[in-house]
Scaffold this active site. Sequence first.
Site, short mmCIF file in Angstrom:
data_model
loop_
_atom_site.label_atom_id
_atom_site.label_comp_id
_atom_site.label_asym_id
_atom_site.label_seq_id
_atom_site.Cartn_x
_atom_site.Cartn_y
_atom_site.Cartn_z
N ASP A 351 29.22 68.24 24.10
CA ASP A 351 29.19 67.05 24.96
C ASP A 351 28.68 67.48 26.33
OD1 ASP A 351 30.80 64.97 23.25
OD2 ASP A 351 31.85 66.87 23.11
N THR A 352 28.08 66.55 27.04
CA THR A 352 27.45 66.90 28.30
C THR A 352 27.22 65.64 29.12
OG1 THR A 352 25.56 68.06 29.26
CG2 THR A 352 25.13 66.76 27.32
N VAL A 353 26.62 65.81 30.30
CA VAL A 353 26.22 64.66 31.11
C VAL A 353 24.76 64.81 31.48
CG1 VAL A 353 28.52 64.27 32.05
CG2 VAL A 353 26.93 65.75 33.29
N ASN A 369 23.87 68.65 33.03
CA ASN A 369 25.00 69.47 33.47
C ASN A 369 26.01 69.50 32.32
OD1 ASN A 369 24.82 70.00 36.49
ND2 ASN A 369 27.02 70.00 36.21
N SER A 370 26.57 70.66 31.99
CA SER A 370 27.39 70.68 30.78
C SER A 370 28.38 71.83 30.76
CB SER A 370 26.48 70.82 29.56
OG SER A 370 27.21 70.96 28.37
#
Length: 534
Positions: A351-353, A369-370
């Site tokens: 999962d990340t952004v 970003n992660s």
Amino acid sequence: MADRPSGYRKQTRSVVHAQNGMVATSHPLAAMAGLQILQQGGNAFDAAVATAAVLCVVEPMMTGLGGDMFALIYDAAKREVKGLNASGRAPRAATPDFFEQNGYTSIPSHGILSATVPGVVDGWSQLLQNHGTLTFKEVLAPAIRYAEEGFPIPEMVAYYWKKAERLLLQSEEASNKYLIHGKAPNEGTLFKQPDLAWSLKQIAKDGRDAFYQGEIADKIDRYMKSRQGLLRKEDLREHRSQWVQPISTDYRGHEILEIPPNGQGLVVLQMLNILENFDLKAIGHNSPEYIRLFVEAKKLAYADRDQYIADSEFADIPVNHLLSKEYAKELADSIQSGLKKSQSEVELGGDTVYLTVTDKQGNVASVTNSIFSLFGSGVLIPETGIFLHNRGSLFSLDRNHPNVLQPGKRPFHTIIPGMVLKDGKPLISFGVMGADMQPQGQVQTLVNLIDFGMNIQAAGDAPRFRHYSHGVFLESEMGPEIRQELSDQGYTLLKQSDGDDFVVGGYQGIRIDPETGLFQGGSDPRKDGCAIGF
């Protein structure tokens, strides 16, 4: 409202339009923080760091100071596109021998041995020093405020936090600070992180050195030594991010840009090269034949991914061959002839952004970003609010594989910010989150935009599908006729009721109108966020 092609999911919201600047990301508080930086006179790179920092506070299961970052940027003054690889390296003490001698056949997916050096803080520093106009103190102020004063937890954040309960319960430190009576905080709960506020303040005061050489580094070092971890202050002190030349391909007159290996952006370009050999528009959006072509192209490109992608400083990767149109034609012909190549058997969760920012000067930032899995390694460094990521788990212990673990080496990486140029100028900045889904999602989105002419919002709204090694998951909007035909062709169709949580990623995008220079934003309804501009 303009006519929309028939058969597509109805748009969930209108395209956002703005002239001075725009931010699109998965949390509205983070988007607003970036917008405020733009309104205060900061540029896209200042706003990108501010947005990313707030995401570290308000989506702590997805990203944090203990993670990594990749970025594609367009510097309008220099008319230059650059890539930033801010992924961390393996500790000096991390070797295949260490793991094998301690009884491991692979690197643990979580826990203290899965951590590598966090690269994100140095990545932020590189963006600000080389292209920003503001200081860490200025851009971190919104994140510090939300960490100290708290933020209300939205729906999707609450959902993912709940999924991580079991991991958080394995650590007394993590369960005490990030669970409430052993449970994830509910939607609407005001959540504060004073320890994380302290860490952000150290960086605001002393810059990146606070993390890699100062008190934060000391706390990481002490905790690692106390728990038999491998990461040391020396590893942190030696870390540096790397500016890189993006790799690219031409897809139907559009230049598609990605970060080179150790990231998997090459897979996006390979899939596009393969699919360019087919008239997708004539085949029909999300038709059975369309999905079949995507799935077969994905299998071929991912097989190459698993064979070749590693840290390019340690491995000789045949990037030019893999991205050649001739090789893509061979692969496309193998799909048409029905020949089967071995497919990827590596299944990557995570999962990340993602965030993207544009400003009035024409600068563009496309940033991922992660901390990889939900709450990364699950290791929370006491008194810091920092979860270390678990990117080290992506190394191989096979000494014959390019991605074999070595001290100072960067692991194979999933995060891939995207950018599209047209006639040498930025046209689209976008990303689709979700580990293995990222290349699949990017390609589906790009085809929606380029082949089917969807706008920046509709391209993300459209139903997506995801191929796993054991089958294909289709979003519910794809009807029974499509499912029956794919099933008749031998594809295993996966259902949420099977007990797995099949996800198709989270999309954010900004389009720069080539005629007016105005911004058009889209944000995925599958996440909490928004596109916002002024």
